[in-house]
Design an enzyme around this catalytic site. Structure first.
Site, PDB file in Angstrom:
ATOM      1  N   LYS A 162      34.029  54.584  54.565  1.00 15.35           N
ATOM      2  CA  LYS A 162      32.638  54.175  54.786  1.00 15.35           C
ATOM      3  C   LYS A 162      32.136  54.719  56.118  1.00 15.35           C
ATOM      4  O   LYS A 162      31.035  55.266  56.208  1.00 15.35           O
ATOM      5  CB  LYS A 162      32.546  52.650  54.779  1.00 15.35           C
ATOM      6  CG  LYS A 162      31.184  52.122  55.140  1.00 15.35           C
ATOM      7  CD  LYS A 162      31.168  50.630  55.305  1.00 15.35           C
ATOM      8  CE  LYS A 162      31.920  50.182  56.528  1.00 15.35           C
ATOM      9  NZ  LYS A 162      31.621  48.806  56.956  1.00 15.35           N
ATOM     10  N   ASP A 197      26.923  50.309  50.785  1.00 12.96           N
ATOM     11  CA  ASP A 197      26.552  50.750  52.130  1.00 12.96           C
ATOM     12  C   ASP A 197      26.107  52.210  52.174  1.00 12.96           C
ATOM     13  O   ASP A 197      25.208  52.568  52.933  1.00 12.96           O
ATOM     14  CB  ASP A 197      27.726  50.539  53.104  1.00 12.96           C
ATOM     15  CG  ASP A 197      27.780  49.095  53.578  1.00 12.96           C
ATOM     16  OD1 ASP A 197      27.116  48.238  52.963  1.00 12.96           O
ATOM     17  OD2 ASP A 197      28.483  48.821  54.576  1.00 12.96           O
ATOM     18  N   LYS A 213      30.574  46.717  48.569  1.00 13.73           N
ATOM     19  CA  LYS A 213      30.115  47.250  49.861  1.00 13.73           C
ATOM     20  C   LYS A 213      30.880  48.519  50.230  1.00 13.73           C
ATOM     21  O   LYS A 213      30.296  49.464  50.754  1.00 13.73           O
ATOM     22  CB  LYS A 213      30.311  46.186  50.942  1.00 13.73           C
ATOM     23  CG  LYS A 213      29.640  46.504  52.254  1.00 13.73           C
ATOM     24  CD  LYS A 213      29.663  45.291  53.159  1.00 13.73           C
ATOM     25  CE  LYS A 213      28.639  45.392  54.272  1.00 13.73           C
ATOM     26  NZ  LYS A 213      28.891  46.433  55.231  1.00 13.73           N
ATOM     27  N   GLY A 230      34.744  37.022  17.157  1.00 16.41           N
ATOM     28  CA  GLY A 230      34.555  38.232  17.961  1.00 16.41           C
ATOM     29  C   GLY A 230      33.464  38.035  19.002  1.00 16.41           C
ATOM     30  O   GLY A 230      33.614  38.424  20.165  1.00 16.41           O
ATOM     31  N   HIS A 273      33.255  41.895  51.701  1.00 13.58           N
ATOM     32  CA  HIS A 273      34.201  42.678  50.902  1.00 13.58           C
ATOM     33  C   HIS A 273      35.640  42.521  51.379  1.00 13.58           C
ATOM     34  O   HIS A 273      36.571  42.435  50.589  1.00 13.58           O
ATOM     35  CB  HIS A 273      33.778  44.153  50.935  1.00 13.58           C
ATOM     36  CG  HIS A 273      33.605  44.725  52.324  1.00 13.58           C
ATOM     37  ND1 HIS A 273      34.033  45.964  52.666  1.00 13.58           N
ATOM     38  CD2 HIS A 273      33.057  44.217  53.458  1.00 13.58           C
ATOM     39  CE1 HIS A 273      33.746  46.198  53.931  1.00 13.58           C
ATOM     40  NE2 HIS A 273      33.150  45.152  54.429  1.00 13.58           N
ATOM     41  N   ASP A 322      38.959  45.995  61.577  1.00 11.58           N
ATOM     42  CA  ASP A 322      38.787  45.769  60.136  1.00 11.58           C
ATOM     43  C   ASP A 322      40.130  45.586  59.442  1.00 11.58           C
ATOM     44  O   ASP A 322      40.345  44.622  58.696  1.00 11.58           O
ATOM     45  CB  ASP A 322      38.017  46.933  59.502  1.00 11.58           C
ATOM     46  CG  ASP A 322      36.542  46.877  59.871  1.00 11.58           C
ATOM     47  OD1 ASP A 322      36.115  45.838  60.423  1.00 11.58           O
ATOM     48  OD2 ASP A 322      35.824  47.862  59.623  1.00 11.58           O
TER      49      ASP A 322
HETATM   50  N1  LIG Z   1      27.789  29.853  17.292  1.00 13.82           N
HETATM   51  C1  LIG Z   1      27.060  30.732  16.616  1.00 13.82           C
HETATM   52  N2  LIG Z   1      25.861  30.423  16.197  1.00 13.82           N
HETATM   53  C2  LIG Z   1      25.137  31.311  15.518  1.00 13.82           C
HETATM   54  N3  LIG Z   1      25.537  32.550  15.194  1.00 13.82           N
HETATM   55  C3  LIG Z   1      26.723  32.918  15.590  1.00 13.82           C
HETATM   56  C4  LIG Z   1      27.537  32.031  16.313  1.00 13.82           C
HETATM   57  N4  LIG Z   1      28.655  32.679  16.593  1.00 13.82           N
HETATM   58  C5  LIG Z   1      28.534  33.911  16.035  1.00 13.82           C
HETATM   59  N5  LIG Z   1      27.378  34.050  15.432  1.00 13.82           N
HETATM   60  C6  LIG Z   1      26.901  35.228  14.715  1.00 13.82           C
HETATM   61  O1  LIG Z   1      27.658  35.318  13.541  1.00 13.82           O
HETATM   62  C7  LIG Z   1      27.904  36.663  13.233  1.00 13.82           C
HETATM   63  C8  LIG Z   1      29.380  36.856  12.953  1.00 13.82           C
HETATM   64  O2  LIG Z   1      30.088  36.699  14.161  1.00 13.82           O
HETATM   65  P1  LIG Z   1      31.381  37.553  14.486  1.00 13.82           P
HETATM   66  O3  LIG Z   1      31.254  38.922  14.003  1.00 13.82           O
HETATM   67  O4  LIG Z   1      31.657  37.302  15.919  1.00 13.82           O
HETATM   68  O5  LIG Z   1      32.421  36.756  13.596  1.00 13.82           O
HETATM   69  P2  LIG Z   1      33.963  37.019  13.422  1.00 13.82           P
HETATM   70  O6  LIG Z   1      34.572  35.681  13.203  1.00 13.82           O
HETATM   71  O7  LIG Z   1      34.523  37.825  14.505  1.00 13.82           O
HETATM   72  O8  LIG Z   1      33.953  37.841  12.081  1.00 13.82           O
HETATM   73  P3  LIG Z   1      35.143  38.692  11.411  1.00 13.82           P
HETATM   74  O9  LIG Z   1      36.206  37.728  11.108  1.00 13.82           O
HETATM   75  O10 LIG Z   1      34.566  39.255  10.186  1.00 13.82           O
HETATM   76  O11 LIG Z   1      35.553  39.719  12.397  1.00 13.82           O
HETATM   77  C9  LIG Z   1      27.380  37.481  14.393  1.00 13.82           C
HETATM   78  O12 LIG Z   1      26.141  38.071  14.016  1.00 13.82           O
HETATM   79  C10 LIG Z   1      27.166  36.472  15.472  1.00 13.82           C
HETATM   80  O13 LIG Z   1      26.097  36.799  16.344  1.00 13.82           O
END
Ligand SMILES: Nc1ncnc2c1ncn2[C@@H]1O[C@H](COP(=O)(O)OP(=O)(O)OP(=O)(O)O)[C@@H](O)[C@H]1O
Ligand SMILES: Nc1ccn([C@H]2C[C@H](O)[C@@H](COP(=O)(O)O)O2)c(=O)n1
Length: 688
Positions: free
Chosen positions: A25, A52, A431, A465, A403, A327
């Site tokens: 830096k 910075d 930073k 997911g 930092h 430092d």
């Molecule tokens: N709590 C919630 N309320 C409303 N919608 C939800 C909620 N959680 C997830 N979703 C919606 O549901 C859909 C499916 O979710 P996701 O793909 O995460 O499921 P998954 O369990 O991972 O599915 P898969 O088993 O097929 O991989 C997504 O469009 C997500 O935005």
């Protein structure tokens, strides 16, 4: 860079391998200013890319310099040749002392010579960092400098024209910050066309090595300052900045201190190599290596590289005047926790006026680990914690937007008691070292059992997911979408001409071929995309057909066995959120938090319908419902790793919850399992 509210570092063990340091830096910002003041084009390589340097570059552009980005760490600066392209500017300099002080001096001199009005400000902490000694010196010189807030502190206005008094020596105090002298030395060559200019230092100059960097860089830009001891500096008559054309910035020696410490603390069979800074460094903080050696570290190296290994253990206590390495000395304070007696760091009064009051901050935060810490106006004494692990507590460290507090605290994760360390606001490392933690992960190891995993299992389309990704994002953890592996396998089978219908899967030869494909699966996940070999198959694997094929192939025991290690390999620092069907039951049975997520099947079908519709795909809800039911039934009924909650899983039915509600529920459960106090404010105590 981690932008999470906090980052939990699991207990660390080994440190070995090679790190490449970001640019210094101190050198980066000096070189940028010198390039801007010179005539012509300067190409700056290995420049630090951080908060910075960004504020410095932004300021130079506002002042009329052309800055061309040639790469992530390379810029070309078209200098102004000692002229002013803009006569007015409001410059925001964040918390960068290396920008505020030299720019104030340079603009004061330029405005005096050419006229102009410039205002310089920063973040609130910058407005608490003294600049009065520099302003006093500039006013003695005849420059017109006005405080816009509190006297002695930024924000400031400098303006001109004004008659400069250059004959008499210019006096500046050197015992608060050496940056005031550096600022004058960088600015005054602009005014030394006809007469030599002398600067005299009042009081003992602190941080002399930083002034040495200034002198060496002035020399590279054509100005040979004559130095008499550390009290008197003379800029020769006729001095003129000349660009060297190309400059390579050394790696940051202060940043090297964290990796030197890691090498000294971690028991390893191999050395930790630090590239970018070495025995020929022009930076004073390279002297930190001597202090680490005195504590027992084995350090050798070459001009631009260091190799570090643990030596004496526990480390040897030391009592050191740290004036020359203010430092890097912070790193010694954390190393002191691992010493064989109390360590005293002396002559560190400048810590009080840095990014925060670092003496007070360090004392407060080290006490959270269980240490006894004494402090004085300009010293700190740290009593060690047990080398056998006694006395160590898990601590949530407040980082004071500093930092170095964050980077230092990470070193407490080598504690022998195997306590994790929480770093609040890890983003503050931006930073000077935005990728500090990612770089640390490259060279340290933890026992896999110490790396936390949060498992989220459940039936199709319940939101696993989505929940996993959101939780991982809040914690800075990796995400394993295990279903994607089975989906990729289905796709790989299709491409290889291996059938995956139920009848074919009953054939042992087909099962064997699928297991072989699974063992070699060229799966890659990067930037939210999913790759099979060289093909981006993100959309293809998310199709309903791929889900159904995944469900079929995943029922084969040989396939599951082939993918087991690949999934476990995702358990990497700093932690993992894994979603699937058997994360908690089979893949990570020791995970500290297992969630079994469900939602009513009608709601899941509705969500899948909406998800497909958003992607422009059409399906009937009834078909989706039937498909989900078939898939769930198969996943639940298979002979191995069947879909079911782990015995120690927490059940979460999110049928009537929003995504955020589910995320908050899981984060609360996680917080309850962590050994840190829930309050993340300054001074909160950790618990064991
Ligand atoms: N709590 C919630 N309320 C409303 N919608 C939800 C909620 N959680 C997830 N979703 C919606 O549901 C859909 C499916 O979710 P996701 O793909 O995460 O499921 P998954 O369990 O991972 O599915 P898969 O088993 O097929 O991989 C997504 O469009 C997500 O935005
Ligand atoms: N841990 C896992 C993850 C997935 N599978 C199988 C069963 C699923 O129906 C299929 C697709 O998973 P999704 O992407 O929908 O989560 O893969 C499994 O057996 N074990």
């Amino acid at each position: 860079m981690y932008t999470t509210a906090f980052l939990d570092i699991p207990p660390l063990r080994r440190a070995a391998g090679t790190v490449r340091l970001p640019g210094s830096k101190s050198i980066s910002n000096r070189v940028l200013l010198l390039a801007a003041l010179s005539a012509g084009r300067t190409e700056v390589h290995d420049l630090l890319d951080s908060d910075d340097t960004r504020v410095m570059l932004q300021a130079l552009q506002q002042l009329g310099c052309t800055v061309q980005r040639l790469g992530p760490t390379t810029v070309a600066v078209q200098g102004l040749g000692g002229q002013l392209a803009q006569r007015q500017a409001q410059l925001f300099l964040g918390n960068a002392g290396t920008a505020m002080r030299p720019l104030t001096a340079a603009l004061a001199v330029l405005a005096a010579q050419h006229g102009g009005v410039f205002e310089l400000s920063g973040v609130p902490r910058m407005h608490e960092r003294p600049i009065g000694d520099l302003v006093d010196a500039l006013r003695l010189l005849g420059a017109d400098v006005t405080y816009l807030g509190q006297d002695g502190y930024p924000p400031l206005r400098v303006q001109g024209p004004a008659a400069l008094r250059l004959q008499a020596p210019i006096r500046v105090r050197g015992d608060v910050s050496s940056q005031f002298l550096t600022a004058l030395l960088l600015a005054l060559p602009l005014a030394a066309q006809h007469h030599p200019i002398t600067v005299e230092v009042d009081g003992e100059l602190i941080s002399k090595p930083y002034v040495d960097i200034t002198l060496k860089l002035l020399q590279r830009f054509g100005v040979a300052v004559q130095r008499d001891g550390w009290q008197r500096f003379t800029i020769p008559a006729g001095a003129r900045y000349r660009t060297p054309g190309t400059v390579h910035v050394e790696g940051d020696a202060s940043a090297a201190s964290y990796f030197i410490a890691a090498g000294a603390l971690a028991a390893s069979d191999a050395a930790l190599t630090i590239e970018g800074v070495g025995l020929a460094s022009i930076q004073g903080d390279i002297a930190f290596a001597d202090a680490a050696r005195a504590m027992g570290a084995h350090i050798d190296g070459e001009a631009n590289r260091l190799h570090v290994r643990r030596g004496a253990w526990p480390l040897r206590a030391l009592d050191l005047d740290c004036n020359a390495i203010p430092d890097a000395a912070m790193t010694l304070a954390v190393m002191a926790l691992y010493a064989d007696g109390p360590c005293t760091l002396r002559n560190i009064g400048s810590w009080r006026v840095k990014e925060t009051d670092r003496i007070a901050a360090m004392a407060t935060e080290l006490r959270k680990f269980g240490a006894v810490v004494e402090e004085g106006p300009d010293w700190l004494r740290v009593h060690p914690l047990g080398a056998d692990g006694t006395g160590w507590r898990a601590a949530s460290v407040y980082t004071y937007d500093d930092h170095r507090m964050a980077m230092c605290a990470s070193l407490a994760a080598f504690n022998p008691a195997r306590r994790p360390v929480r770093i609040q606001d890890p983003r503050c490392v931006a930073k000077t070292f935005p990728d500090y933690f990612e770089t640390l992960w490259q060279v340290v190891q933890a026992d896999p059992a110490d790396i936390p995993v949060i498992c989220i299992d459940g039936p199709s389309a319940c939101g696993k997911g989505t929940l996993a990704a959101a939780v991982a994002q809040r914690l800075g953890y990796h995400v394993l979408d295990s279903g994607a592996l089975y989906r990729l396998l289905g796709l790989a089978a299709q491409r290889a001409g291996v059938p995956t219908d139920d009848a074919a899967l009953a054939d042992a030869a087909v099962a064997e071929r699928l297991a072989a494909l699974a063992a070699q699966l060229p799966a890659r996940f990067a930037d939210g995309r999913i790759w099979l070999g060289d093909d981006d198959v993100t959309d293809e694997v998310r199709s309903q057909a791929a889900g159904a094929a995944a469900s079929r192939v995943s029922a084969l025991p040989a396939v599951r066995a082939a993918l087991l290690q690949a999934q476990r390999a995702w358990r990497r620092l700093p932690g993992l959120v894994a979603d699937g069907r058997d994360m908690g039951t089979v893949v990570f049975p020791d995970a500290p938090l297992k969630v079994y997520l469900t939602a009513g099947v009608a709601e899941r079908a509705r969500r899948r319908y909406e998800q497909l519709r958003a992607r422009g795909e059409h399906a009937s809800i009834d078909d989706l419902l039937a498909e989900l039911q078939t898939r769930d039934a198969r996943d639940r009924a298979r002979s191995v790793a069947a879909l079911k909650p782990a015995e120690d899983a927490l059940l979460l039915d999110n049928t009537h919850q929003s995504i955020e509600q589910s995320v908050q529920t899981v984060l609360q459960w996680w917080q309850q399992r962590r050994p840190f106090a829930p309050d993340h404010g300054a001074g909160d105590a950790g618990s064991s």
